[in-house]
Motif scaffolding. Structure first.
Motif, PDB file in Angstrom:
ATOM      1  N   GLU A  72       5.582  -7.280  -3.467  1.00 56.38           N
ATOM      2  CA  GLU A  72       6.885  -6.713  -3.816  1.00 56.38           C
ATOM      3  C   GLU A  72       6.961  -6.227  -5.258  1.00 56.38           C
ATOM      4  OE1 GLU A  72       7.543  -9.604  -0.456  1.00 56.38           O
ATOM      5  OE2 GLU A  72       6.412  -9.591  -2.349  1.00 56.38           O
ATOM      6  N   ASN A  96       8.617  -2.862  -3.569  1.00 59.06           N
ATOM      7  CA  ASN A  96       9.000  -2.999  -2.162  1.00 59.06           C
ATOM      8  C   ASN A  96      10.296  -3.793  -2.050  1.00 59.06           C
ATOM      9  OD1 ASN A  96       6.763  -1.693  -0.671  1.00 59.06           O
ATOM     10  ND2 ASN A  96       5.523  -3.294  -1.617  1.00 59.06           N
ATOM     11  N   GLN A  98      12.941  -3.100  -0.656  1.00 59.76           N
ATOM     12  CA  GLN A  98      13.584  -3.025   0.653  1.00 59.76           C
ATOM     13  C   GLN A  98      13.223  -4.215   1.530  1.00 59.76           C
ATOM     14  OE1 GLN A  98      11.277  -0.985  -0.450  1.00 59.76           O
ATOM     15  NE2 GLN A  98       9.630  -0.760   1.067  1.00 59.76           N
ATOM     16  N   ASN A  99      12.160  -4.935   1.173  1.00 66.03           N
ATOM     17  CA  ASN A  99      11.758  -6.102   1.955  1.00 66.03           C
ATOM     18  C   ASN A  99      12.453  -7.385   1.493  1.00 66.03           C
ATOM     19  OD1 ASN A  99       9.927  -4.479   3.364  1.00 66.03           O
ATOM     20  ND2 ASN A  99       8.288  -4.871   1.888  1.00 66.03           N
TER      21      ASN A  99
END
Length: 232
Positions: A72, A96, A98-99
């Motif tokens: 991430e 990342n 969005q995770n």
């Protein structure tokens, strides 16, 4: 980003430990990454007391798996030389996001590993190569998260169930535990972190009418004593 220790040691050829003293200092005991920001920063400095540069590697790992790298985030620069009496800034960038959870904090670990260069006096000596590692907590805080850490501590739900202590954290914040007193006596067995939305069941003996006093660590790395409560 998956930076392996083997690669780090290979790049560190010729770097050796003169003495376990001085070295690379981390500018904070934790990093709060606000999701609305493009990045978070952490300062590093070489005190220069030993007069040598350091090779520094940094990466983020999951809190639950400290031997892995977290996909991430990336850190720049991931590997660099830090000269004596100099400073540098690590830029932590979420790649990342969005995770990650949008209604509660995500907890990671930020690792800084340093190997000091071989001093002039040791150029003809055989010495042991040692990497010095510092690990601090990295909190990713989503935008719009309501409340505060202080309010979270006040709303922790303490109960005596089956003669043992349980605590529920209904908020979106992580609570880092420093100490817990039960009836003015230090208690062992609390987890390091009471995570958002989690209920923690411990083996700590507890009954109704017992008095609890929690000391937690705030966002600035300071210990704070919460108001005592009586279990009902």
């Amino acid at each position: 980003m998956r930076l392996k220790v083997a690669a780090f040691l290979a790049l560190a050829a010729g770097f050796w430990l003169p003495q376990v003293q001085a070295g690379v200092n981390v500018g904070s005991t934790r990093v709060i990454y606000q999701s609305k920001e493009k990045e978070a920063n952490l300062s590093l400095s070489n005190s220069g007391e030993d007069g040598v540069p350091y090779l520094v590697q940094s990466w983020v790992s999951p809190y639950e798996n400290r031997d892995e790298s977290a996909d991430e985030f990336i850190i720049t620069p991931p590997l660099f030389r830090l000269d004596a009496k100099s400073q540098n800034i690590l830029r932590i960038i979420a790649t990342n996001a969005q995770n990650l959870q949008t209604d509660k904090e995500s907890l990671f670990l930020l690792n800084v590993k340093a190997i000091p260069a071989k001093s002039t006096e040791q150029s003809s000596q055989n010495v042991l190569q040692i990497a010095l590692k510092t690990t601090i907590k990295l909190f990713y805080r989503p935008a719009g998260l309501q409340g505060s850490l202080q309010e979270t501590v006040e709303k922790l739900q303490w109960r005596a169930e089956g003669g043992h202590l349980t605590v529920h954290n209904p908020s979106g914040f992580n609570v880092v535990v420093s100490d817990l007193l039960i009836n003015n006596k230090a208690s062992q067995g609390m987890p390091e972190v009471i995570k958002p939305g989690n209920t923690v069941t411990t083996a700590i003996p507890l009954k109704n009418s017992d008095k609890l006093e929690l000391t937690y660590i705030n966002e600035y790395g300071s210990t704070v004593k919460a108001a005592p409560i009586t279990v009902h």
